[in-house]
Design a protein around this motif. Structure first.
Motif: not given
Length: 641
Positions: A133, A151, A202, A215, A217, A240, A267
């Motif tokens: 992060r 990102t 996600y 992946i 968050e 992102v 992340r």
């Protein structure tokens, strides 16, 4: 003089080249995961990820663009810290494991941009993955705004992906999208673009160079928006990306804005085998710790629910009485009463239902419409939770009535102002000792750790959609076999599972044993069961008895076998009892060998099925430490030891 200037210029040039060319290596404790960090030729922060010395994420970019400053190009490395060991323990009131230990090596890269402003990138490498992060350490009184996050995740062309498309905002029934309710694309190239055109939500699962990578968050606070992944043609990587412009609370912020100092969300990159992915707790490890609150009112468990199969007309006093008695007879602690209860039943009769439920050792949950003007839904109570004052008034009334919690539906997306709304509702509900279930909502991203009163969240195409269309029912087997590898890895999921008998006007593709496995396979602090009292009455006594004693908070969980979208077998333990369940997402029989060497107890039973229906068999570990189970096409089993 010219000679001195030449020396100075050469020195500066060499220093600049060294800054760009230097690779910094970050490793986890057992050195199975490595991150290589450096600046590109454009002085953009970048990283690579290795698992067991194999490259799994190619050179990918990092950085942020604020409205007032560039933290993406022309960056300079000021300092890279040595590894800092992090170790802590925490306890979860729900989920795959209640006592959790986390250890990691933390590395902080301090950078500054061309105007001398600082930004840090924090990496934490644990045994099962990476958290990263951004941090702006400076203090400011004015509001800073991020317009783009840079990102990226750059996978090789051979990598495959299993992920769910993001829906187009303001589409769907009554403009209620997005609610994370699409079917997955499975085993497709990582650079695939969804037909909807809005990227991927996600968690997103990948297979890269023989490693599995998940992946997502976590640690999403009110000073950031929820994000997603969109393939960037220029960088040839998944980036992102911030929400669509419609995903806001009326007149609220869309993209991130905050005073400084400012930490962005984590992340998360979980890396390893499918066992690593399904057993990981990284999504709560890096979530914010629990707020100070009294948790004595929080109890997880199963709930009866009339609406999913019987729809609107079931929301009445008489049917509610029946479902309260049903929950009581099954030893389930809750009964959910759905939309329009405020007029179909009314406050006075609700108080009678609460009294009846209390006498039966059952607590009531009631439905609310979260929305204001962002969609055209008409179900109610509506518009009562939009402000702090409104929530205090409504929650005080519910607390006085004896209501245990609320199901809140029809949120409006992932813009920062919507994220603020979620946090405010969770805090106000905690103050009034109310449990929360978010429906028509975003992925909770670890909020169940921060707010233990958040028992579950939908954010999936669940059982109610199976009751709507045959197309959704046809896809259920593979869809359910996908969820333990992605959506339900870290965050509770209110799929509202299990129809053992029948669905009105739908031909169910799954077998009863498949359905019986779902309340243990899926993780949810409250498991709202779709089956009705009439359907349950048709089941064998041993099936009913099994359903009277199913935990929703586990001491441990183990992955036995499986493959995304095809099948899965999971084991979950509560005290000294193991529940081992499996489902087959394919239309062919599947034989699984289960090794019971991790089980302490010697005997138990398995519920399978044959052409005549359910069958129960007693098993003995002393005779069969390993035994084989055959799952029918789109079938399953449950085993209790």
């Amino acid at each position: 003089m010219k000679k001195i200037c030449s020396i100075i210029l050469l020195t500066l040039s060499l220093n600049s080249f060294a800054n760009e060319a230097t690779n910094y290596s970050f490793v986890n404790v057992d050195r199975t995961i490595k991150v290589e960090f450096h600046l590109t030729s454009k002085k953009t922060p970048s990283y690579k990820v290795f698992f067991k010395n194999k490259l799994v994420i190619n050179t990918s970019e990092l950085g942020l663009l604020r409205e007032d400053a560039n933290f993406y190009t022309d960056m300079e490395i000021i300092k890279v810290s040595e590894a800092k060991a992090l170790n802590f323990n925490y306890y979860m009131l729900q989920g795959k494991r209640n006592k959790i230990s986390y250890s990691a090596n933390q590395y902080t890269v301090s950078l500054q941009n061309s105007t001398g402003e600082g930004m840090e990138i924090i990496f934490q490498l644990s045994r099962d993955g990476i958290g990263l992060r951004y941090h702006f350490p400076k203090t400011s009184n004015d509001i800073k705004k991020i317009k783009e996050e840079k990102t990226t995740y750059n996978f090789d062309a051979s990598a495959k992906a299993w992920f769910q498309p993001m829906s187009k905002a303001k589409t769907g029934w009554k403009e209620t999208n997005p609610s994370y309710e699409e079917h997955y694309s499975m085993g497709v190239p990582a650079n695939t673009k969804p037909a909807i055109g809005e990227g991927w939500v996600y968690p997103a699962l990948f297979n890269s160079n023989d490693a599995w990578v998940l992946i997502t968050e976590t640690g999403l606070q009110g000073n950031y928006c929820g994000s997603r992944l969109v393939y960037n043609d220029s960088s040839k990587a998944l980036q992102v990306t911030f929400p669509q412009k419609e995903e806001i609370f009326p007149n609220g912020a869309l993209n991130p804005e905050s005073q400084l100092p400012w930490y962005t969300p984590w992340r998360i990159i979980t890396i390893g085998s499918l066992k690593t992915i399904t057993e990981s707790t990284l999504g709560t490890d890096l979530a914010d710790p629990a707020i100070p609150m009294d948790t004595s009112f929080i109890k997880s468990g199963l709930s009866s629910w009339s609406w999913v199969l019987l729809k609107d007309e079931s929301v009445n006093f008489e049917t509610s009485l029946q479902f309260i008695d049903y929950a009581s007879s099954m030893n389930w602690p809750y009964c959910l009463i759905d939309a329009d209860w405020d007029t179909r039943i009314g406050d006075a009769k609700m108080k009678e239902l609460v009294a009846h439920a209390t006498a039966k050792n059952v607590k009531l949950l009631v439905w609310y419409n979260s929305s204001g003007s962002w969609n055209s839904t008409e179900y109610h109570p509506k518009g009562k939770l939009l402000t702090h004052e409104g929530r205090v008034k409504e929650f005080s009334k519910l607390k006085e009535m004896g209501i245990a919690g609320i199901k809140v539906d029809f949120f409006g997306g992932d813009g920062q102002s919507m994220i603020v709304y979620y946090h405010a509702m969770l805090k106000d509900a905690a103050t009034h000792q109310l449990l929360i279930n978010f429906h028509g909502a975003t992925l909770p991203r670890g909020w169940q750790r921060t707010y233990p009163n958040l028992l579950t969240t939908e954010a999936i195409k669940g059982e109610e959609y199976i009751t709507f269309t045959q197309e959704t029912a046809d896809l259920q087997p593979s869809h359910c076999a996908m969820l333990p590898f992605a959506r339900n890895v870290f965050d509770p999921m209110d799929f509202t599972p299990m129809v053992l008998d029948s669905i009105p006007n739908i031909k169910r593709k799954t077998t009863p044993a498949f359905e019986l496995a779902l309340p243990v396979l899926f993780l949810s602090g409250i498991q709202h069961i779709a089956e009705t009292p009439a359907g349950m009455a048709k089941m064998p006594k041993y099936v009913v008895d099994y359903l009277k004693d199913i935990p929703t908070n586990w001491d441990d969980s183990k992955f036995i076998d499986g493959y995304p979208g095809k099948y899965i077998v999971m084991a979950r333990k509560r005290e000294n009892v193991w529940h081992i369940v499996g489902i087959n997402g394919e239309n062919t029989s599947k034989e699984i060998e289960i090794d019971l060497s991790f089980v302490i107890n010697e005997s138990g039973y398995i519920i399978l099925e044959n052409d005549k229906g359910f069958q129960q068999q007693i098993i003995s570990k002393s005779k069969n430490k390993k035994f084989k189970v055959t799952m029918k096409p789109n079938g399953g089993f449950v085993l209790k030891v």
